[in-house]
Design a protein around this motif. Structure first.
Motif, short mmCIF file in Angstrom:
data_model
loop_
_atom_site.label_atom_id
_atom_site.label_comp_id
_atom_site.label_asym_id
_atom_site.label_seq_id
_atom_site.Cartn_x
_atom_site.Cartn_y
_atom_site.Cartn_z
N ARG A 43 11.67 33.69 -39.65
CA ARG A 43 12.50 33.03 -40.66
C ARG A 43 11.66 32.76 -41.90
O ARG A 43 10.45 32.60 -41.81
N PRO A 44 12.32 32.63 -43.06
CA PRO A 44 11.57 32.21 -44.24
C PRO A 44 10.95 30.84 -44.00
O PRO A 44 11.55 29.98 -43.36
N LEU A 45 9.76 30.65 -44.50
CA LEU A 45 9.07 29.37 -44.38
C LEU A 45 9.11 28.73 -45.78
O LEU A 45 8.38 29.13 -46.68
N GLU A 46 10.01 27.78 -45.95
CA GLU A 46 10.32 27.24 -47.26
C GLU A 46 9.80 25.81 -47.41
O GLU A 46 9.51 25.13 -46.40
N PRO A 47 9.68 25.32 -48.66
CA PRO A 47 9.10 23.98 -48.90
C PRO A 47 9.79 22.85 -48.14
O PRO A 47 9.13 21.88 -47.75
N TRP A 48 11.07 22.97 -47.87
CA TRP A 48 11.74 21.88 -47.15
C TRP A 48 11.27 21.76 -45.70
O TRP A 48 11.54 20.77 -45.03
N ARG A 49 10.48 22.72 -45.24
CA ARG A 49 9.92 22.67 -43.89
C ARG A 49 8.48 22.15 -43.87
O ARG A 49 7.75 22.36 -42.90
N ALA A 50 8.07 21.46 -44.92
CA ALA A 50 6.67 21.03 -45.05
C ALA A 50 6.21 20.14 -43.89
O ALA A 50 5.08 20.30 -43.41
N GLU A 51 7.05 19.23 -43.43
CA GLU A 51 6.64 18.37 -42.32
C GLU A 51 6.43 19.18 -41.05
O GLU A 51 5.45 18.98 -40.31
N GLU A 52 7.35 20.09 -40.79
CA GLU A 52 7.24 20.96 -39.61
C GLU A 52 6.00 21.84 -39.70
O GLU A 52 5.28 22.05 -38.72
N ARG A 76 5.34 25.54 -51.65
CA ARG A 76 5.89 25.73 -53.01
C ARG A 76 5.23 26.92 -53.70
O ARG A 76 5.89 27.66 -54.42
N GLN A 77 3.93 27.08 -53.49
CA GLN A 77 3.24 28.23 -54.09
C GLN A 77 3.88 29.54 -53.62
O GLN A 77 4.06 30.47 -54.42
N TYR A 78 4.24 29.59 -52.34
CA TYR A 78 4.88 30.81 -51.84
C TYR A 78 6.33 30.92 -52.29
O TYR A 78 6.83 32.04 -52.49
N ALA A 79 7.00 29.81 -52.51
CA ALA A 79 8.35 29.87 -53.07
C ALA A 79 8.29 30.43 -54.49
O ALA A 79 9.13 31.25 -54.88
N GLU A 80 7.26 30.03 -55.23
CA GLU A 80 7.07 30.56 -56.58
C GLU A 80 6.70 32.04 -56.53
O GLU A 80 7.17 32.83 -57.36
N LYS A 81 5.88 32.43 -55.56
CA LYS A 81 5.55 33.85 -55.41
C LYS A 81 6.81 34.65 -55.07
O LYS A 81 7.00 35.75 -55.60
N ALA A 108 9.86 33.90 -55.90
CA ALA A 108 10.68 33.94 -57.11
C ALA A 108 10.14 34.94 -58.13
O ALA A 108 10.92 35.58 -58.85
N SER A 109 8.82 35.11 -58.18
CA SER A 109 8.23 36.06 -59.12
C SER A 109 7.97 37.42 -58.48
O SER A 109 7.39 38.31 -59.12
N ASP A 110 8.38 37.59 -57.23
CA ASP A 110 8.25 38.85 -56.50
C ASP A 110 6.79 39.27 -56.33
O ASP A 110 6.45 40.44 -56.40
N THR A 111 5.92 38.26 -56.08
CA THR A 111 4.50 38.55 -55.91
C THR A 111 3.96 38.11 -54.55
O THR A 111 2.75 38.20 -54.31
N GLY A 112 4.81 37.67 -53.65
CA GLY A 112 4.39 37.27 -52.31
C GLY A 112 5.57 36.69 -51.54
O GLY A 112 6.63 36.42 -52.10
#
Length: 186
Positions: free
Chosen positions: A14-23, A56-61, A63-67
């Motif tokens: 699954r995508p690992l997104e910022p809202w899963r930071a605690e997990e 968040r860094q990966y969410a930004e990646k 969004a910019s199609d860099t990761g």
């Protein structure tokens, strides 16, 4: 939200997104010593703020199609992940990476998850070359690169400072035509 089954063992990607930071932080806490043997992830994610920041860094990646970053869940518990640390779509190059906590080792999860994302990168995004950079001391990760049909390109001697010591880094890769040929053969 989507998930991709990784087999009959209740494993999902699954995508690992910022809202899963605690997990994500709880997962790092369970596997910190093991994960940190060869990669800096365990040292980068040490509290809730750093966990959120990393995701968040990966969410930004993304969004910019860099990761991209994806988690591996077994029985609805996060146990590891795979990612595109870098992704340069215009040049057709990407670097894939992985990590697992000890409870998930030896089950083929990383190999299965990496196949899913490499296949997506090659077939959907047009990536031509996928790299796997690994500490020369990390034999399980090198074994995954081999199972994925990658070829060892070389060694960057003492190129990675990690926890006060310099590590040799092996570079493995697979090219899109090789990936497709291996897929047809299996």
């Amino acid at each position: 939200m989507f998930s991709v089954s990784l087999g009959d063992d209740n494993a999902e990607l699954r995508p690992l997104e910022p809202w899963r930071a605690e997990e994500f932080l709880a997962h790092m806490d369970r596997g910190r010593e093991f994960v940190g043997q060869h990669i800096g992830l365990a040292d980068a994610v040490t509290d809730l703020d750093s966990s959120r920041s990393f995701l968040r860094q990966y969410a930004e990646k993304a969004a910019s199609d860099t990761g991209r970053i994806f988690g591996i869940w077994v029985d609805d518990q996060l146990v590891g992940g795979v990612l595109f640390r870098t992704m340069d779509v215009p040049s057709g190059n990407a670097e894939v990476g992985c990590w697992l906590e000890p409870s998930a080792v030896g089950k083929g999860l990383v190999t299965r998850a990496a196949r899913v994302i490499i296949d997506w990168a090659v077939e959907e995004r047009g990536i031509h070359r996928v790299e796997w950079r690994v500490s020369a001391a990390n034999q399980p990760s090198i074994a995954v690169a081999k199972r994925l049909g990658m070829v060892k390109d070389g060694v960057l001697r003492e190129s990675n400072p990690h926890r006060g010591q310099r590590q040799d880094v092996e570079i493995w890769s697979v090219l899109a035509p090789e990936w497709r040929a291996a897929g047809r053969a299996s």
